[in-house]
Design a protein around this motif. Structure first.
Motif, mmCIF file in Angstrom:
data_model
loop_
_atom_site.group_PDB
_atom_site.id
_atom_site.type_symbol
_atom_site.label_atom_id
_atom_site.label_comp_id
_atom_site.label_asym_id
_atom_site.label_seq_id
_atom_site.Cartn_x
_atom_site.Cartn_y
_atom_site.Cartn_z
ATOM 1 N N ARG A 1 0.819 -1.206 0.000
ATOM 2 C CA ARG A 1 0.000 0.000 0.000
ATOM 3 C C ARG A 1 0.857 1.262 0.000
ATOM 4 O O ARG A 1 0.596 2.181 -0.764
ATOM 5 C CB ARG A 1 -0.915 -0.048 1.243
ATOM 6 C CG ARG A 1 -1.763 1.166 1.422
ATOM 7 C CD ARG A 1 -3.115 0.994 0.785
ATOM 8 N NE ARG A 1 -3.868 2.206 1.000
ATOM 9 C CZ ARG A 1 -4.543 2.795 0.071
ATOM 10 N NH1 ARG A 1 -4.645 2.261 -1.103
ATOM 11 N NH2 ARG A 1 -5.175 3.896 0.312
ATOM 12 N N LEU A 2 1.878 1.289 0.840
ATOM 13 C CA LEU A 2 2.767 2.439 0.912
ATOM 14 C C LEU A 2 3.517 2.623 -0.416
ATOM 15 O O LEU A 2 3.699 3.751 -0.889
ATOM 16 C CB LEU A 2 3.769 2.285 2.061
ATOM 17 C CG LEU A 2 4.682 3.481 2.315
ATOM 18 C CD1 LEU A 2 3.871 4.738 2.593
ATOM 19 C CD2 LEU A 2 5.619 3.188 3.473
ATOM 20 N N GLN A 3 3.905 1.524 -1.037
ATOM 21 C CA GLN A 3 4.583 1.606 -2.331
ATOM 22 C C GLN A 3 3.659 2.178 -3.402
ATOM 23 O O GLN A 3 4.099 2.939 -4.266
ATOM 24 C CB GLN A 3 5.085 0.224 -2.763
ATOM 25 C CG GLN A 3 6.322 -0.220 -2.002
ATOM 26 C CD GLN A 3 6.813 -1.564 -2.491
ATOM 27 O OE1 GLN A 3 6.024 -2.382 -2.959
ATOM 28 N NE2 GLN A 3 8.121 -1.792 -2.361
ATOM 29 N N ASP A 4 2.384 1.829 -3.358
ATOM 30 C CA ASP A 4 1.414 2.374 -4.319
ATOM 31 C C ASP A 4 1.273 3.882 -4.159
ATOM 32 O O ASP A 4 1.220 4.619 -5.153
ATOM 33 C CB ASP A 4 0.048 1.704 -4.147
ATOM 34 C CG ASP A 4 0.059 0.248 -4.559
ATOM 35 O OD1 ASP A 4 0.979 -0.147 -5.312
ATOM 36 O OD2 ASP A 4 -0.850 -0.486 -4.134
ATOM 37 N N ILE A 5 1.223 4.329 -2.921
ATOM 38 C CA ILE A 5 1.099 5.770 -2.642
ATOM 39 C C ILE A 5 2.343 6.493 -3.137
ATOM 40 O O ILE A 5 2.257 7.551 -3.770
ATOM 41 C CB ILE A 5 0.867 6.015 -1.134
ATOM 42 C CG1 ILE A 5 -0.501 5.472 -0.726
ATOM 43 C CG2 ILE A 5 0.978 7.506 -0.810
ATOM 44 C CD1 ILE A 5 -0.745 5.474 0.760
#
Length: 122
Positions: free
Chosen positions: A1-5
């Motif tokens: 999720r953090l990588q997507d952001i």
């Protein structure tokens, strides 16, 4: 999720940079249209361009030919020709044996090996 952001954020930043660069280039092209009556001027053996009494291109070239439209053929060092816009931006790096500008906005570039290439300006 953090990588997507993080990826979304990087994509947005790059998109904004491209948009800002495109807008800056559009503004430059609009200003270029208003630049008329450019004339070569020699100071200390080097050539530049003057527009309406002010220095538009500093005298850093060995030779500058009179403009064709909004572009001038220039010689940076002996035998190395290129194209500079009347606002000073180098459009074609000086690495050609011969450059001929045409009224239709094209430049005919002759390389040192004799190859001739036509390139559209602007």
């Amino acid at each position: 999720r953090l990588q997507d952001i993080k990826k979304d954020s990087e994509t947005r930043v790059m998109s904004e940079r491209r948009r800002a660069c495109a807008e800056k280039e559009r503004q430059r092209r609009d200003a270029l249209k208003g630049m008329t009556q450019a004339e070569p001027i020699s100071i200390g053996g080097k050539w530049g361009l003057r527009i309406d009494g002010r220095m538009a291109v500093p005298p850093i070239y060995r030779t500058i030919e009179p403009p064709v439209g909004h572009y001038c053929v220039m010689e940076a060092s002996y035998g190395f020709w290129g194209v500079v816009a009347v606002d000073g931006k180098v459009e074609i790096e000086p690495r050609y044996e011969k450059v001929v500008l045409h009224e239709d906005g094209t430049a005919e570039l002759t390389a040192f090996k004799g190859n001739v290439v036509t390139r559209r300006l602007g």
